[in-house]
Design an enzyme around this catalytic site. Structure first.
Site, PDB file in Angstrom:
ATOM      1  N   GLY A 294      -8.853 -33.474  -7.709  1.00  0.00           N
ATOM      2  CA  GLY A 294      -8.840 -32.759  -6.478  1.00  0.00           C
ATOM      3  C   GLY A 294      -8.169 -33.729  -5.508  1.00  0.00           C
ATOM      4  O   GLY A 294      -7.691 -34.759  -5.719  1.00  0.00           O
ATOM      5  N   ASN A 295      -8.295 -33.121  -4.360  1.00  0.00           N
ATOM      6  CA  ASN A 295      -7.776 -33.988  -2.965  1.00  0.00           C
ATOM      7  C   ASN A 295      -8.744 -33.943  -2.083  1.00  0.00           C
ATOM      8  O   ASN A 295      -9.831 -33.187  -1.908  1.00  0.00           O
ATOM      9  CB  ASN A 295      -6.457 -33.539  -2.889  1.00  0.00           C
ATOM     10  CG  ASN A 295      -6.260 -32.081  -2.294  1.00  0.00           C
ATOM     11  OD1 ASN A 295      -6.803 -31.901  -1.171  1.00  0.00           O
ATOM     12  ND2 ASN A 295      -5.635 -31.614  -3.000  1.00  0.00           N
TER      13      ASN A 295
END
Ligand code: CTP
Length: 403
Positions: A212-213
């Site tokens: 993810g980020n």
């Protein structure tokens, strides 16, 4: 949430029997989240007490230029009252008050406030049927319309005189919905459909892990709110985020992965007028998602990644009438990269933010953006809150789609 929420409403009450209904009107305005102040003509106090209206509006009620009960005789500033108002609603508006409004007769505080107000003015006539039809009253309606004042027409029914006909003031609920609808109808994005993506996407590695980020989703959520404030119907496709929004014009579709976001966006794009893709979508995902939790057996672990679908580019390749907006987060050669992205993905506008700018980026409350449109017009903005950036963006889009 009502469109009246947070608005300053000045209610002007003139002396007719329908004034008794203004207690309900004030309550409804307050319930809709508006701030309400009341200004009365002296004769209207025969029909309803200032104390009732003051209690319901939670504000002092004004009826003369000076406060006669106060030995210091404080001056009630009609100019200030007029300027305070976002909306001025005269209800009930008697034949006498309407004639004065039409002719600028300034013999009481309500009239002085009316002449000072710069905001939209609504009036709800209330009188007997013959007075309502009299050429002089009809003339007042016409003159007031020429000033841009908006009439909330009287209804037909039994009147205080016992006669039956037109002249009964619209019911308080109807006055409120009339004003709400009128404001909504005049919003610049009324009837437009806007699709927005926000937040990160999570790409599963195994049942408990993902790639993810750090995107918070805040920028996309603020854009959704700004579009809804302008009257647009918004579909907000949001990756995993803590952001929340509750607005009757915003439908949130929660998604997790690039694939889910792609599918949700494509399910709606065809009927959209504008699409703004602000999500920080994962560009790669694990080629295989492990069915069981991966055990730490060896010192190193190699994950093979495959490219995800570029949602923005896919819309660019099928767009017809839609106005398509993308974001570009760059670290070097920013303008050139953003211009290239604009062309490559067939966009109408790209919003560039550089990671080199302090206060711009994923988790902050602020952003510093540059807009580049398809004619390569470049507008650089200062560091602003994401709320302001969202408003700037919606204004830019409005200008472009109306050009
Ligand atoms: N975007 C998208 N789908 C993806 C990747 C990005 O819709 N799989 C959208 C983002 O929402 C944003 C824009 O594309 O509007 C940002 O693109 P970006 O990832 O920066 O550009 P790329 O073309 O992938 O170029 P690069 O990563 O090489 O900078």
């Amino acid at each position: 949430m009502s469109i009246l929420s947070g608005k300053n409403i000045l209610l002007g009450i003139s002396g007719g029997i329908a004034a008794y209904k203004t207690a309900s009107l004030v309550r409804l305005f307050v319930k809709s989240g508006a701030h309400v102040k009341v200004v009365m003509t002296p004769s209207s106090k025969e029909f309803i007490t200032p104390l009732t209206l003051s209690t319901l509006s939670k504000n002092p009620v004004y009826s003369s230029f000076t406060n006669e009960d106060d030995e210091n005789s404080v001056w009630n500033n009609h100019v200030e009252l007029g300027l305070w108002a976002d909306l001025f609603v005269v209800a009930p508006a008697t034949a006498n008050t309407l004639a004065k409004m039409a002719n600028g007769v300034c013999d009481n505080l309500l009239m002085a406030t009316y002449l000072s107000a710069k905001c939209p003015v609504y009036f709800a006539p209330a009188m007997d049927l013959d007075m309502y039809k009299h050429p002089s009253t009809v003339r007042s309606f016409k003159v007031l319309a020429s000033y841009g004042n908006i009439m909330i027409p009287a209804t037909s029914g039994e009147l205080a005189s016992g006669l039956v006909g037109e002249g009964r003031m619209a019911e308080p609920e109807d006055i409120v919905s009339f004003i709400e609808d009128d404001i909504l109808d005049k919003l610049p994005m009324r009837g437009k459909k806007v699709l927005i993506t926000a937040g990160p996407t999570y790409e599963a590695i195994d049942p408990v892990r993902f790639i993810g980020n750090h995107s918070s989703g805040k920028m996309g959520f603020e854009i959704a709110k700004a579009a809804a404030r302008l009257g647009a119907e918004v579909i907000l496709v949001a990756g995993p985020t803590h952001e929340k929004v509750k607005h009757s014009n915003i439908k949130v579709i929660p998604v997790v992965s690039n694939k889910e976001m792609y599918d949700a966006v494509h399910a709606h794009f065809k009927v959209m007028d504008v699409a703004i893709l602000s999500a920080a979508v994962a560009d790669y995902r694990p080629k295989e998602v492990a069915k069981e939790k991966i055990k730490k057996k060896s010192d190193t672990l190699v994950l093979e990644l495959e490219k995800t679908k570029d949602i923005l580019a896919s819309l660019g390749s099928i767009k017809e009438h839609q106005f398509l907006v993308g974001f570009a987060l760059e670290t070097n050669n920013e303008l050139e990269n953003a211009k290239d992205k604009l062309k490559r993905k067939n966009l109408n506008l790209i919003v560039l933010n550089s990671l080199n700018d302090k206060g711009a980026g994923f988790k902050s409350e602020t952003n510093k953006v540059t807009f580049i449109d398809d004619k390569e017009h470049i507008t650089e903005h200062q560091l602003k809150t994401k709320i302001q950036v969202a408003e700037d963006l919606m204004n830019k889009i409005l200008k472009q789609i109306n050009a």
